[in-house]
Design a protein around this motif. Structure first.
Motif, PDB file in Angstrom:
ATOM      1  N   MET A  54      -9.200  16.167  -0.624  1.00 37.93           N
ATOM      2  CA  MET A  54      -9.929  14.746  -0.252  1.00 37.93           C
ATOM      3  C   MET A  54      -8.703  13.917   1.127  1.00 37.93           C
ATOM      4  O   MET A  54      -8.973  13.338   2.001  1.00 37.93           O
ATOM      5  N   THR A  88     -11.647   2.763  -4.168  1.00 37.85           N
ATOM      6  CA  THR A  88     -11.109   4.076  -3.775  1.00 37.85           C
ATOM      7  C   THR A  88      -9.857   4.332  -4.888  1.00 37.85           C
ATOM      8  O   THR A  88      -9.718   5.622  -5.339  1.00 37.85           O
ATOM      9  N   VAL A 143      -6.642  -1.264   2.062  1.00 41.94           N
ATOM     10  CA  VAL A 143      -6.789   0.017   1.300  1.00 41.94           C
ATOM     11  C   VAL A 143      -7.948  -0.863   0.379  1.00 41.94           C
ATOM     12  O   VAL A 143      -7.825  -1.822  -0.268  1.00 41.94           O
ATOM     13  N   ASP A 144      -9.311  -0.255   0.603  1.00 42.55           N
ATOM     14  CA  ASP A 144      -9.254  -0.034  -0.553  1.00 42.55           C
ATOM     15  C   ASP A 144      -9.570   0.055  -1.763  1.00 42.55           C
ATOM     16  O   ASP A 144      -9.047   1.142  -2.570  1.00 42.55           O
ATOM     17  N   SER A 176      -3.714   6.975   2.429  1.00 46.16           N
ATOM     18  CA  SER A 176      -4.146   7.841   4.024  1.00 46.16           C
ATOM     19  C   SER A 176      -5.977   7.600   4.331  1.00 46.16           C
ATOM     20  O   SER A 176      -6.197   7.706   5.558  1.00 46.16           O
ATOM     21  N   GLU A 177      -6.358   7.593   3.412  1.00 43.68           N
ATOM     22  CA  GLU A 177      -8.105   6.994   3.896  1.00 43.68           C
ATOM     23  C   GLU A 177      -7.812   5.607   4.713  1.00 43.68           C
ATOM     24  O   GLU A 177      -8.854   5.527   5.638  1.00 43.68           O
ATOM     25  N   SER A 221     -17.413  14.963  -1.967  1.00 45.39           N
ATOM     26  CA  SER A 221     -16.163  15.216  -1.128  1.00 45.39           C
ATOM     27  C   SER A 221     -16.281  16.688  -1.010  1.00 45.39           C
ATOM     28  O   SER A 221     -15.776  17.025  -0.386  1.00 45.39           O
ATOM     29  N   LEU A 269      -2.812   9.035  -1.525  1.00 42.01           N
ATOM     30  CA  LEU A 269      -4.259   9.563  -1.191  1.00 42.01           C
ATOM     31  C   LEU A 269      -5.322   8.455  -0.548  1.00 42.01           C
ATOM     32  O   LEU A 269      -5.792   8.355   0.557  1.00 42.01           O
ATOM     33  N   ALA A 270      -4.708   6.779  -1.163  1.00 48.18           N
ATOM     34  CA  ALA A 270      -5.733   5.466  -0.131  1.00 48.18           C
ATOM     35  C   ALA A 270      -4.934   5.004   0.761  1.00 48.18           C
ATOM     36  O   ALA A 270      -5.656   4.733   1.600  1.00 48.18           O
ATOM     37  N   GLY A 279      -7.460   6.705   7.918  1.00 47.89           N
ATOM     38  CA  GLY A 279      -7.642   8.018   8.550  1.00 47.89           C
ATOM     39  C   GLY A 279      -8.630   6.573   9.615  1.00 47.89           C
ATOM     40  O   GLY A 279      -9.761   7.723  10.069  1.00 47.89           O
ATOM     41  N   LYS A 280      -8.973   5.219   8.675  1.00 44.56           N
ATOM     42  CA  LYS A 280     -10.366   4.884   9.370  1.00 44.56           C
ATOM     43  C   LYS A 280      -9.633   3.511  10.981  1.00 44.56           C
ATOM     44  O   LYS A 280     -10.001   3.898  11.407  1.00 44.56           O
ATOM     45  N   TYR A 329     -10.711  11.746   4.428  1.00 45.43           N
ATOM     46  CA  TYR A 329     -10.225  11.086   4.520  1.00 45.43           C
ATOM     47  C   TYR A 329      -9.461  10.899   5.947  1.00 45.43           C
ATOM     48  O   TYR A 329      -9.891   9.552   6.636  1.00 45.43           O
TER      49      TYR A 329
END
Length: 722
Positions: free
Chosen positions: A583, A529, A525-526, A318-319, A549, A315-316, A322-323, A587
């Motif tokens: 999520m 997050t 990656v943040d 994917s974020e 979300s 998931l991280a 996504g950016k 993202y």
């Protein structure tokens, strides 16, 4: 007095008689049974272990047999015996214990195949209780390693099933601590006890007070403290038989004996390829993780390393993707990236097996608005598995030795991953087979460039694989005090710092693989997050990240305690399945400009983050390609399917009635006492019958002094007129 055709009745006599009957007979009986408190008799006899403090082992079935636990319809009763000093206590119970059947209480370290088999084989044990009180290791010795799964998980349905070289984990036993206890047909009830107060009551006020042998080993006399363990399952034999019984009922209110295991897979593509567009072959990168695990006991599926570490990392990623998604979308030469989370993988690859079937039959995605994806469209397959523990401080790349020599692209993938950070990641020996992974379902049908990224080089570093003990505390992501969120996040951040570099490496690799661009400085990656995702999945779904979300209605329904990671049955969607889809939508989706909650058409409204003043006014409409697809085995949908063919998973879960599970403690008197009690009861019954007969036969004499104020009834009047 009486006369022909007339009956004389005295009203006062009737009234006085009623008063005396109530005073002398009914009132003593009332006070005798009520005891002044109106408590139910069973509440005086039994001490209930409430549902929040215990979890049962239940029954599952596959195409050939049944596994798990069940009890007699009314429960199994046994004298409580606490195994504290393992060897000596077991020897006394099995060799000397005179009061069978027993219900044995075990510490966590003693609950394993060897002990359970000894207890079952003795014929003296009617039920088992297992202590599991968090953070009490000093009081109840913990297990150093425990996995109820097999040493070679999912082998019967994997890529190497029946292979002479790699079958049956002949090259490597992945789950070396796995004893296969989960897959035994145990046949007696087993419960986990989770509340310290319940465990202390059973040990101190039940076992030690009434049952514990003397120092010299002499057994105690009656009364003895016993427990009734009720865990009655309706399903039996195998899933084929059980399903047939369920489907062939002819009444209006049919019973269900079992339900197929299953849920929904979660997937999302970066590109929006509608049905009017065309997908090129080898144009989709599938990046995947599994979503489920199991344990022997209901609602005990913590799964911290098992798959939460993989879910959070993906998931991280994917974020981060996504950016920079526009870099992938805005070119016809780039590859699409499909993030996929499979359900039911712990049970012979239910989710991945179903997606492969749907792709083969041009039924994926299920949406009519999107262009179909089949196996020929997949260019690469990347899977993240367990990531929380690191073998030799590294993450390891696994590949398939059967297809790797035929697919040069695999070498490119391995080299690309290692070039990003050679200090973090390395590859295993080329002749080592893949560990249990969803990728095996795809490789069974087609040869794909495939890598599986894990935290273990050979055998699992996770010593609690697919068990109730794969806890957040084991991966340094626990939270002793949920009210202190700052302290919680500081604790969780230890594992977040461990996972973030792995997720960062994977995000850069996927971006390069999709675009061909090695400039990945903007792909990051943040760590926050990762930190918040760990908190939400392992500690509390009622977390700020999930709340912002969702829309307000769904956010208000979030639970404080983690949801289960068990796939469950196919009649309802798992909570984490829905949250993971959400999520991915947030993202990878697009914010719809100038949309309000009322005008959010074709998208989903989310309430957004908190403002500085603690309110939410920054809600927005998000639109994307995050969707669900079936994760239910085709074995239950194909007419006349051969359940023994091992083509598709055949797992089902037994049904049970709403009152089928119960644990309660009580005292057992001696046989002599029971005989005396029965005898006294019979004597009292006979005496009372004699007394009632005497009073009834002497009623004219006993109540003679109260005759006055007569009235008459004409017995010859058919209409009953006075």
């Amino acid at each position: 007095m009486t006369s022909k055709g007339r009956l004389l009745v005295n009203d006062s006599s009737i009234e006085e008689g009623n008063k005396m009957f109530i005073f002398y007979v009914l009132l003593p009986i009332f006070f005798l049974f009520s005891n002044g408190y109106c408590e139910r008799t069973k509440e005086k006899i039994y001490v209930e272990i409430k549902s929040g403090g215990r979890s049962p082992c239940f029954r599952r079935l596959n195409g050939t047999h049944q596994i798990g636990c069940t009890s007699d319809p009314k429960g199994n009763v046994g004298v409580v015996y606490y195994v504290n000093n393992t060897q000596s206590d077991l020897d006394w119970l099995l060799n000397e214990g005179p009061h069978k059947p027993y219900a044995v209480l075990l510490n966590p370290k003693d609950f394993h195949m060897k002990t359970v088999k000894r207890l079952l084989d003795s014929g003296k044990v009617n039920g088992i209780m297992v202590i599991q009180v968090p953070d009490k290791e000093h009081k109840y010795p913990p297990a150093e390693a425990f996995s109820p799964d097999q040493s070679c998980p999912n082998q019967g349905y994997g890529l190497y099933s029946g292979d002479a070289t790699y079958g049956d984990c002949s090259k490597n036993q992945w789950n070396s601590v796995g004893e296969g206890l989960m897959f035994q047909d145990i046949g007696i009830p087993i419960f986990v006890l989770k509340e310290e107060s319940d465990v202390d009551f059973i040990i101190e006020k039940c076992y030690k007070k009434f049952n514990a042998p003397s120092v010299s080993g002499v057994a105690r006399e009656y009364p003895l403290c016993a427990v009734q363990l009720k865990d009655r399952m309706d399903g039996a034999k195998d899933s084929e038989t059980c399903t047939r019984r369920t489907n062939h009922q002819m009444n209006l209110n049919p019973d269900r004996y079992c339900d197929p295991l299953g849920d929904q897979n979660v997937y999302a593509t970066v590109k929006d390829v509608t049905k009017d567009m065309r997908r090129e072959e080898k144009s989709v990168i599938v990046v995947a993780a599994r979503m489920d695990s199991f344990s022997m006991f209901e609602d005990n599926y913590p799964s911290a390393d098992n798959h939460v570490s993989g879910i959070v990392a993906l998931l991280a990623v994917s974020e981060a993707i996504g950016k920079v998604k526009d870099k992938i979308r805005d070119s016809n030469t780039t590859k699409d990236v499909m993030f996929t989370f499979f359900q039911g993988e712990a049970f012979d690859y239910i989710g991945s097996g179903r997606m492969v079937y749907d792709m083969e039959h041009n039924e994926f995605p299920p949406s009519d608005n999107l262009q179909k994806i089949n196996l020929k469209h997949i260019s690469h397959f990347v899977e993240v598995n367990q990531l929380a523990y690191r073998d030799d401080g590294k993450i390891w790349i696994h590949t398939d030795p059967l297809s790797r020599p035929k697919i040069p692209e695999v070498e490119y993938m391995v080299t690309g991953l290692k070039d990003i950070d050679p200090s973090l990641i390395d590859e295993v020996d080329k002749d080592q087979p893949l560990p249990p992974a969803s990728a095996q379902s795809f490789l069974k049908k087609t040869q794909l460039p495939t890598v599986v990224i894990t935290d273990h080089r050979k055998e699992y570093t996770n010593k609690f694989y697919n068990s109730r003990l794969d806890l957040a505390s084991n991966i340094k992501a626990s939270c002793p005090d949920k009210t202190n969120l700052t302290e919680c996040y500081d604790t969780v951040s230890k594992q977040a710092s461990n996972l973030t570099p792995v997720a960062n490496l994977l995000a850069k690799f996927l971006y390069t693989l999709a675009t061909g661009d090695n400039s990945t400085d903007n792909v990051t990656v943040d760590v926050n997050t990762v930190q918040h995702l760990l908190f939400c999945y392992l500690i509390s779904p009622n977390c700020e990240l999930f709340k912002q979300s969702l829309d307000k209605g769904k956010a208000d329904q979030l639970a404080d305690e983690p949801y289960q990671f068990y796939v469950g049955v196919n009649t309802q969607t798992n909570n984490y399945t829905a949250l993971t889809k959400q999520m991915l939508l947030v993202y990878l989706g697009d914010h719809v400009e100038n949309a309000t909650k009322d005008t959010c058409k074709g998208g989903e409204w989310v309430q957004g983050p908190l403002n500085e003043n603690g309110t939410r006014t920054n809600g927005y409409c998000v639109r994307g390609n995050a969707n669900l697809s079936k994760a239910v085995s085709k074995a239950f949908e194909i007419d006349d399917y051969d359940f023994k063919s091992r083509q598709y998973s055949t797992w089902a879960e037994s049904s049970w009635q709403f009152n089928a599970m119960n644990v309660r403690v009580f005292l057992i008197p001696s046989k002599k006492f029971e005989t005396v009690t029965l005898s006294v009861g019979v004597i009292m019954l006979l005496v009372s019958m004699v007394i009632v007969y005497f009073i009834n036969s002497r009623v004219e004499v006993l109540f003679a002094g109260a005759r006055r104020d007569y009235r008459t009834i004409d017995t010859n009047n058919d209409n009953g007129m006075l």
